[in-house]
Design a protein around this motif. Structure first.
Motif, PDB file in Angstrom:
ATOM      1  N   LEU A  10       9.520  -7.039  30.612  1.00 33.63           N
ATOM      2  CA  LEU A  10      10.071  -7.902  30.815  1.00 33.63           C
ATOM      3  C   LEU A  10       9.724  -9.474  30.404  1.00 33.63           C
ATOM      4  N   VAL A  11       8.588  -9.716  30.750  1.00 33.33           N
ATOM      5  CA  VAL A  11       8.300 -11.118  30.422  1.00 33.33           C
ATOM      6  C   VAL A  11       7.766 -11.314  29.087  1.00 33.33           C
ATOM      7  N   PRO A  12       7.186 -10.404  28.821  1.00 32.80           N
ATOM      8  CA  PRO A  12       6.942 -10.309  26.429  1.00 32.80           C
ATOM      9  C   PRO A  12       8.152 -10.612  25.873  1.00 32.80           C
ATOM     10  N   LEU A  13       9.066  -9.625  26.538  1.00 30.14           N
ATOM     11  CA  LEU A  13      10.290  -9.206  25.745  1.00 30.14           C
ATOM     12  C   LEU A  13      11.358 -10.911  25.445  1.00 30.14           C
ATOM     13  N   LEU A  14      11.222 -11.170  26.584  1.00 37.17           N
ATOM     14  CA  LEU A  14      11.430 -11.965  27.475  1.00 37.17           C
ATOM     15  C   LEU A  14      11.967 -13.544  26.669  1.00 37.17           C
ATOM     16  N   ALA A  15      10.279 -13.513  26.830  1.00 29.41           N
ATOM     17  CA  ALA A  15       9.165 -15.550  25.977  1.00 29.41           C
ATOM     18  C   ALA A  15       9.773 -14.530  24.496  1.00 29.41           C
ATOM     19  N   LEU A  16       9.199 -13.580  24.516  1.00 37.66           N
ATOM     20  CA  LEU A  16      10.034 -13.327  22.349  1.00 37.66           C
ATOM     21  C   LEU A  16      11.537 -13.839  21.700  1.00 37.66           C
ATOM     22  N   ASP A  17      12.303 -13.371  22.994  1.00 38.28           N
ATOM     23  CA  ASP A  17      13.636 -13.533  23.014  1.00 38.28           C
ATOM     24  C   ASP A  17      14.052 -14.967  22.993  1.00 38.28           C
ATOM     25  N   LEU A  18      13.656 -15.564  23.799  1.00 35.11           N
ATOM     26  CA  LEU A  18      13.873 -16.892  24.037  1.00 35.11           C
ATOM     27  C   LEU A  18      13.155 -18.005  22.823  1.00 35.11           C
ATOM     28  N   LEU A  19      12.181 -17.237  22.211  1.00 35.28           N
ATOM     29  CA  LEU A  19      11.697 -18.058  20.781  1.00 35.28           C
ATOM     30  C   LEU A  19      12.619 -17.521  19.657  1.00 35.28           C
ATOM     31  N   GLY A  20      13.342 -16.533  19.500  1.00 36.36           N
ATOM     32  CA  GLY A  20      14.480 -16.524  18.440  1.00 36.36           C
ATOM     33  C   GLY A  20      13.692 -15.471  17.762  1.00 36.36           C
ATOM     34  N   ALA A  21      13.059 -13.979  17.958  1.00 35.18           N
ATOM     35  CA  ALA A  21      12.008 -13.561  17.685  1.00 35.18           C
ATOM     36  C   ALA A  21      12.648 -11.871  17.861  1.00 35.18           C
ATOM     37  N   ASP A  22      12.922 -11.117  16.425  1.00 34.16           N
ATOM     38  CA  ASP A  22      13.896 -10.393  15.827  1.00 34.16           C
ATOM     39  C   ASP A  22      12.426  -9.510  15.945  1.00 34.16           C
ATOM     40  N   VAL A  23      13.287  -8.572  17.515  1.00 29.27           N
ATOM     41  CA  VAL A  23      12.183  -7.545  17.936  1.00 29.27           C
ATOM     42  C   VAL A  23      13.158  -6.313  18.678  1.00 29.27           C
ATOM     43  N   GLN A  24      12.900  -5.114  17.541  1.00 30.30           N
ATOM     44  CA  GLN A  24      13.094  -3.775  18.291  1.00 30.30           C
ATOM     45  C   GLN A  24      12.634  -3.557  19.314  1.00 30.30           C
ATOM     46  N   ALA A  25      13.210  -3.321  20.932  1.00 30.84           N
ATOM     47  CA  ALA A  25      12.046  -2.552  21.723  1.00 30.84           C
ATOM     48  C   ALA A  25      11.475  -1.203  21.621  1.00 30.84           C
ATOM     49  N   MET A  32       7.003 -25.283  20.251  1.00 27.90           N
ATOM     50  CA  MET A  32       7.387 -25.308  18.954  1.00 27.90           C
ATOM     51  C   MET A  32       8.581 -25.074  18.256  1.00 27.90           C
ATOM     52  N   ALA A  33       8.891 -24.196  18.870  1.00 30.78           N
ATOM     53  CA  ALA A  33      10.575 -23.298  18.364  1.00 30.78           C
ATOM     54  C   ALA A  33      11.733 -23.856  18.715  1.00 30.78           C
ATOM     55  N   LYS A  34      11.692 -24.925  20.417  1.00 36.07           N
ATOM     56  CA  LYS A  34      13.026 -24.784  20.384  1.00 36.07           C
ATOM     57  C   LYS A  34      12.727 -25.836  20.785  1.00 36.07           C
ATOM     58  N   GLY A  35      11.574 -27.283  21.445  1.00 30.07           N
ATOM     59  CA  GLY A  35      11.642 -28.406  22.068  1.00 30.07           C
ATOM     60  C   GLY A  35      11.489 -28.326  23.595  1.00 30.07           C
ATOM     61  N   ASP A  36      11.285 -28.897  23.691  1.00 33.98           N
ATOM     62  CA  ASP A  36      11.169 -29.064  25.492  1.00 33.98           C
ATOM     63  C   ASP A  36      11.928 -28.013  26.065  1.00 33.98           C
ATOM     64  N   GLU A  37      10.492 -27.630  26.969  1.00 37.11           N
ATOM     65  CA  GLU A  37      10.960 -25.957  27.992  1.00 37.11           C
ATOM     66  C   GLU A  37      11.908 -26.345  29.073  1.00 37.11           C
ATOM     67  N   ALA A  38      11.335 -28.443  29.348  1.00 38.46           N
ATOM     68  CA  ALA A  38      12.699 -28.006  30.959  1.00 38.46           C
ATOM     69  C   ALA A  38      13.484 -28.244  30.835  1.00 38.46           C
ATOM     70  N   THR A  39      13.757 -28.189  30.219  1.00 39.17           N
ATOM     71  CA  THR A  39      15.028 -28.504  29.700  1.00 39.17           C
ATOM     72  C   THR A  39      16.536 -26.955  29.633  1.00 39.17           C
ATOM     73  N   SER A  40      15.329 -25.928  29.857  1.00 41.30           N
ATOM     74  CA  SER A  40      15.913 -24.537  29.172  1.00 41.30           C
ATOM     75  C   SER A  40      15.767 -23.471  30.036  1.00 41.30           C
ATOM     76  N   GLN A  41      17.249 -23.467  31.046  1.00 40.02           N
ATOM     77  CA  GLN A  41      17.352 -22.627  32.060  1.00 40.02           C
ATOM     78  C   GLN A  41      16.567 -21.005  31.494  1.00 40.02           C
ATOM     79  N   GLY A  42      16.765 -20.574  30.730  1.00 42.15           N
ATOM     80  CA  GLY A  42      15.879 -19.328  30.335  1.00 42.15           C
ATOM     81  C   GLY A  42      14.448 -19.421  30.169  1.00 42.15           C
ATOM     82  N   PHE A  43      13.841 -20.164  29.976  1.00 45.87           N
ATOM     83  CA  PHE A  43      12.644 -20.335  29.681  1.00 45.87           C
ATOM     84  C   PHE A  43      11.617 -20.568  31.460  1.00 45.87           C
TER      85      PHE A  43
END
Length: 371
Positions: free
Chosen positions: A177-192, A267-278
């Motif tokens: 869950l931790v790496p998959l959510l992290a990659l999704d938040l970055l916008g990576a196209d990941v097939q699990a 690097m990918a999205k900006g300030d993480e403090a404003t992101s609920q997902g982060f």
């Protein structure tokens, strides 16, 4: 250390109930002679609900000889791997069959925590029925195949719109869950690719070239993945980091040259403090990594036997070569015993309801996983 400060201030807040229970334990310890317990000639069976070769298996096998050395009577410690169901098969079996005579112990890990916390229908165990004797914080690293031509996290972020990834996973509610959510938040196209019986199986799929992206906890990364990096077959992208005394994500001291997830997110999205997902990601990182691996006895185990185990774990971490070898094999993290092990269990059970609701929606939307 960063992680130690977190334990004391941010993550493992001691409630009045914990203080009261701790006081009761100390009172009881003065009445019970734990030294009368001996496991001489006995065999300790340690259930590891994961396949051989992964982070939890590496951790458990590292501790086995030290347990023999430290427990009264020097019993043989035998590892029993029971993989399946994102670790629920082995944990369920332990809950049904474990004796409370001190001869059965469970090696629990983040996947076991998460399926319980998220109410996974496969779960037939309850952490409230278990007592911790030692807990190990850890971290982790996400890495990519060198065949993708990516040399670092910055190149990874800059090429996300051009890359497709496969990741061999135990399941969306497991430690993945931790790496998959992290990659999704970055916008990576990941097939699990689900169905792995442990992170070790995911790493083997990576080595065979069946997937091009993987993650491992610190112990498995140091032992199994660093050689791949040195051979030019794998490239580290980011660590999960550690939490400092102010609750901020910082670089993992085991990987000072690898950016933590917060840096890569910026690097990918900006300030993480404003992101609920982060922020949800960070909540699950805390629940699964601050006390990532825990040795557990049935709570019904007699107090003199529990105290014998707890005393043995206190002695274990003081064995002369333990710290040096633990740093090499498991990473530079403080082992938690006694009251700190109790606090670690409290951190697992204190995941906030808002994060649970957010992740339940994400799991359904992303992976059609209904809890």
């Amino acid at each position: 250390m960063l992680l130690s400060n977190t334990m004391n201030r941010t993550v493992l807040r001691i409630s009045s109930k914990i203080v009261s229970a701790t006081f009761m334990t100390f009172c009881l310890a003065s009445q019970v002679n734990a030294q009368s317990v001996s496991f001489e000639g006995e065999r300790i069976e340690m259930t590891v609900p994961y396949k051989e070769g992964g982070g939890t298996d590496t951790w458990a096998r590292f501790f086995g000889p030290y347990m023999t050395q430290s427990l009264p009577g020097e019993p043989v410690v035998v590892i029993k791997n029971v993989p399946g169901g994102g670790s629920t098969k082995g944990a369920n079996q332990f809950a049904r069959r474990a004796n409370d005579n001190g001869l059965d112990i469970l090696a629990s890990s983040a996947s076991t925590h998460y399926t319980y916390l998220l109410g996974d229908r496969r779960v037939q165990y309850d952490y409230k029925d278990w007592s911790a004797v030692l807990a190990t914080p850890t971290g982790g690293v996400v890495y990519i195949s060198a065949n993708e031509g990516i040399n670092n996290a910055e190149e990874f972020v800059n090429n996300l719109d051009k890359l497709e990834f496969k990741y061999a996973s135990q399941g969306a509610t497991s430690i993945d869950l931790v790496p998959l959510l992290a990659l999704d938040l970055l916008g990576a196209d990941v097939q699990a690719v689900f169905g792995m019986k442990g992170r070790g199986a995911g790493r083997l799929a990576f080595e065979r070239g069946e997937v091009n992206l993987d993650s491992q906890t610190t112990s498995a990364y140091l032992k199994k993945v660093v050689p791949l990096v040195e051979e030019g077959k794998a490239v580290p992208l980011f660590s999960f980091g550690v939490i400092d005394a102010q609750g901020k994500l910082q670089r993992d001291p085991n990987f000072p040259d690898i950016p933590h997830f917060g840096e890569v997110y910026q690097m990918a999205k900006g300030d993480e403090a404003t992101s609920q997902g982060f922020n949800v990601w960070k909540s699950f990182f805390v629940a699964g990594f601050v006390a990532q691996k825990v040795f557990l006895l049935p709570k019904s185990t007699p107090e003199d036997i529990k105290l014998a185990w707890r005393d043995a774990m206190n002695k274990l971490v003081e064995v002369p070569d333990f710290k040096t070898r633990a740093d090499e094999v498991l990473g530079n993290y403080k082992q938690l015993t006694g009251v700190e092990a109790d606090q670690a269990m409290d951190s697992i059970l204190s995941l906030d309801e808002e994060s649970k609701k957010w992740i339940a929606k994400w799991l359904k939307d992303k992976y059609n996983t209904v809890l």
